[in-house]
Design an enzyme around this catalytic site. Structure first.
Site, short mmCIF file in Angstrom:
data_model
loop_
_atom_site.label_atom_id
_atom_site.label_comp_id
_atom_site.label_asym_id
_atom_site.label_seq_id
_atom_site.Cartn_x
_atom_site.Cartn_y
_atom_site.Cartn_z
CB THR A 73 -1.05 0.01 1.24
OG1 THR A 73 -1.76 -1.10 1.21
CG2 THR A 73 -1.70 1.28 1.19
CG ASN A 152 -6.37 -7.81 -6.06
OD1 ASN A 152 -6.13 -6.85 -6.80
ND2 ASN A 152 -6.92 -7.45 -5.03
CD GLN A 180 -2.25 -10.75 -4.91
OE1 GLN A 180 -1.60 -11.85 -4.92
NE2 GLN A 180 -2.71 -10.15 -3.95
CB SER A 200 3.31 -6.62 -0.64
OG SER A 200 2.96 -6.93 0.64
CG HIS A 202 1.51 -9.57 3.50
ND1 HIS A 202 0.03 -9.89 3.47
CD2 HIS A 202 1.45 -8.16 2.82
CE1 HIS A 202 -0.66 -9.06 2.73
NE2 HIS A 202 0.24 -7.95 2.64
CB THR A 238 14.46 3.88 12.62
OG1 THR A 238 14.95 5.08 12.87
CG2 THR A 238 15.65 2.83 12.98
CB CYS A 326 -8.44 -4.10 1.09
SG CYS A 326 -6.74 -4.56 1.19
N1 PLP Z 1 -1.76 -4.36 -4.48
C1 PLP Z 1 -2.32 -5.60 -4.78
C2 PLP Z 1 -2.41 -5.93 -6.14
C3 PLP Z 1 -2.59 -6.09 -3.65
O1 PLP Z 1 -3.32 -7.46 -3.69
C4 PLP Z 1 -2.38 -5.90 -2.21
C5 PLP Z 1 -2.81 -6.45 -1.19
O2 PLP Z 1 -3.98 -7.13 -1.45
C6 PLP Z 1 -1.63 -4.48 -2.23
C7 PLP Z 1 -1.31 -3.65 -3.21
C8 PLP Z 1 -1.47 -4.06 -0.91
O3 PLP Z 1 -0.41 -4.57 -0.36
P1 PLP Z 1 -0.08 -4.64 1.49
O4 PLP Z 1 -1.02 -5.44 1.99
O5 PLP Z 1 1.47 -5.05 1.59
O6 PLP Z 1 -0.25 -3.11 1.95
#
Ligand code: PLP
Length: 388
Positions: A73, A152, A180, A200, A202, A238, A326
Site C-alpha cells: 500500500t 488480485n 500479486q 509486498s 507478505h 528508522t 481489503c
Molecule cells: N496491490 C495489490 C495488487 C494487492 O493485492 C495488495 C494486497 O492485497 C496490495 C497492493 C497492498 O499490499 P499490502 O497488503 O502489503 O499493503
C-alpha cells in the site's frame, strides 16, 4: 477437522526459513542501521544484503533502485503521489485501470480531490487492459501510467511490456503494481520496461508490513515521509531491519522456486476447476482462461451469495474469499468483476480460491468433497434458484 487455506492472495504463511533469518535481528543484532558503531554497521549490512536480493529478483540495474517501505500500500501511494507531486509543473493527468487495488484507486481519488485528473481505463471481459486504449488516453499533460501486473481478485496478467512501451513512446513514467505477480510470473524490470514497481513481503511468504518500491535511476519522485536521510532520501524513518531481512530472504527463495512452483500450482488449480465443473452446474470462470496467475481461481456460483459460501466452507475448515481482503465486509459488488462486465447478480456468488506453497492435492480433493453439498444446500434455499 482438516484445515485448508486457499486465501494466499490475501496473505501467505511466513515461511520457516524467513522467520529463522529474521530472529537474530530482534534481540541480538538490534542496532540502528544509521549508527556508525558496529551494532549499527551490522544492521546496515543486513539491509544492504536484503536490498541486493530484491534487486536480483527484479533484475534491477543497481540495489540503490530498491526502496524499502511498510508494504504494498505504501509503495503504491509513493509511486502515484510521489510522481504526481514531482511532476506537477509538467502536467496534472494520470492514467490507471478500473480494476486496480484500492491502494492505487484511492491514491488517485485523493489526487483528483487535489486538482489532478485521472483516466480509469476499462478492461475486457477477461480483465485485460488494451494497449491501444492506453495510447488514446495519453495526453500532453499525462505524467504517470499505473497498471497492475496481475489482478488480485481474478488473477489476470496484464500485458505490462506492451503497456509500458506505449507510455515510454510518449515519455510518460510507467508504474506496475506487481504485489500479486512477484514470485508467480517472471518479473524483470529491464525486460518489462517499467520505471516503478511495487511489491509486498507478505504475499511472497515474507513478513507483513514491509514492501519495496523499485524506482528506476533518474525517475523524479517526491518523498511522502519526511525526516532523516533513510532510503536514499526517498523514505524517511528508522528501517524495520527484521522485516527487511525477512523480505530479502523471501525474495531470494521466490526467485529460486518460482518456475517449479508455478507449474505445480497450475496443475492443482486446473484440477480444482475441472473438479468443480464436473460436480456443480451453473458456474463461470472469472478472469482470463490462460493469461492468469498459476495460483488463482475465481469462480462464480450462480444464484448464490459469496459470503454464505465462505462461511459454510469455513465451517468445514476451508478458507477462501470473495475477492480482495481489503473490501471484505463491504456489500458493494466487486469493482473488478463489474469492470469486466459481469452481471451484478453474478458478481455476488463469486469465490476466489488462491492456492499457495502449502496446498496439496489432498487439500483440493477435500474441497471437492465438501463444496458440492454446500452449493446444493444453499441453492435449495435460494429464491433465485427456485425461479430459474
Ligand atoms: N496491490 C495489490 C495488487 C494487492 O493485492 C495488495 C494486497 O492485497 C496490495 C497492493 C497492498 O499490499 P499490502 O497488503 O502489503 O499493503
Amino acid at each position: 477437522m482438516r484445515k485448508v487455506y486457499l486465501d494466499n492472495n490475501a496473505t501467505t504463511r511466513t515461511r520457516k526459513e524467513v522467520v529463522e533469518a529474521m530472529m537474530p535481528y530482534f534481540s541480538e543484532i538490534y542496532g540502528n542501521a544509521s549508527s556508525i558503531h558496529h551494532f549499527g554497521r551490522h544492521a546496515r549490512h543486513a539491509i544492504d544484503e536484503a536490498r541486493t536480493r530484491v534487486a536480483r529478483l527484479l533484475n534491477a540495474a543497481s540495489a540503490e533502485e530498491i526502496i524499502f517501505t511498510a508494504g504494498g500500500t505504501e509503495s503504491d501511494n509513493l509511486a502515484v503521489k510521489g510522481v504526481a507531486y514531482a511532476l506537477r509543473n509538467k502536467g496534472n493527468h494520470l492514467i490507471t485501470s478500473a480494476i486496480e487495488h484500492h491502494a492505487i484507486l484511492n491514491s488517485c481519488k485523493y489526487l483528483e480531490k487535489e486538482g489532478w485528473s485521472v483516466t480509469y481505463l476499462g478492461v475486457d471481459e477477461y480483465g485485460l487492459v488494451n494497449p491501444e486504449g492506453l495510447k488514446k488516453a495519453i495526453t500532453d499533460k499525462t505524467v504517470l501510467v499505473s497498471i497492475m501486473y496481475a489482478n488480485n481478485e481474478v488473477g489476470t496478467i496484464e500485458p505490462i511490456r506492451e503497456l509500458a512501451a506505449v507510455a515510454k513512446a510518449r515519455g510518460v513514467y510507467f508504474h506496475a503494481d506487481a504485489v500479486q505477480a512477484i514470485g508467480k510470473v517472471p518479473c524483470d524490470v529491464k525486460e518489462l520496461g517499467v520505471d516503478l514497481l511495487s511489491m509486498s513481503g507478505h504475499k511472497i511468504y515474507g513478513p507483513k508490513g514491509v514492501g519495496t518500491l523499485y524506482i528506476r535511476k533518474g525517475t523524479k519522485i517526491t518523498p511522502l515521509m519526511h525526516g532523516g536521510h533513510h532510503e536514499m532520501g526517498k523514505r524517511a524513518g528508522t528501517e524495520n531491519v527484521p522485516a527487511i531481512v525477512g523480505l530479502g530472504k523471501a525474495a531470494e527463495l521466490a526467485a529460486k522456486e518460482r518456475e517449479a512452483e508455478a507449474k505445480r500450482l497450475t496443475e492443482l488449480r486446473d484440477y480444482l476447476y475441472q473438479g468443480i465443473t464436473s460436480r456443480i452446474q451453473d458456474v463461470r470462470l472469472n478472469g482470463h482462461p490462460e493469461k492468469r496467475l498459476a495460483n488463482t481461481l475465481n469462480v462464480g456460483f450462480k444464484y448464490l451469495e459469496g459470503e454464505s459460501i465462505i462461511l459454510n466452507l469455513d465451517m468445514e475448515g476451508v478458507a477462501v474469499s470473495t475477492g480482495s481482503a481489503c473490501t471484505s465486509g463491504s456489500l458493494e459488488p466487486s469493482h473488478v468483476l463489474m469492470a469486466m462486465g459481469v452481471e451484478p447478480a453474478d458478481t455476488q456468488g463469486s469465490i476466489r480460491f488462491s492456492l499457495g506453497r502449502d496446498t496439496s492435492k489432498k487439500d483440493i480433493e477435500y474441497v471437492l468433497e465438501v463444496l458440492p453439498p454446500i452449493i446444493k444446500r444453499l441453492r435449495d434455499m435460494s429464491p433465485l434458484y427456485e425461479r430459474k
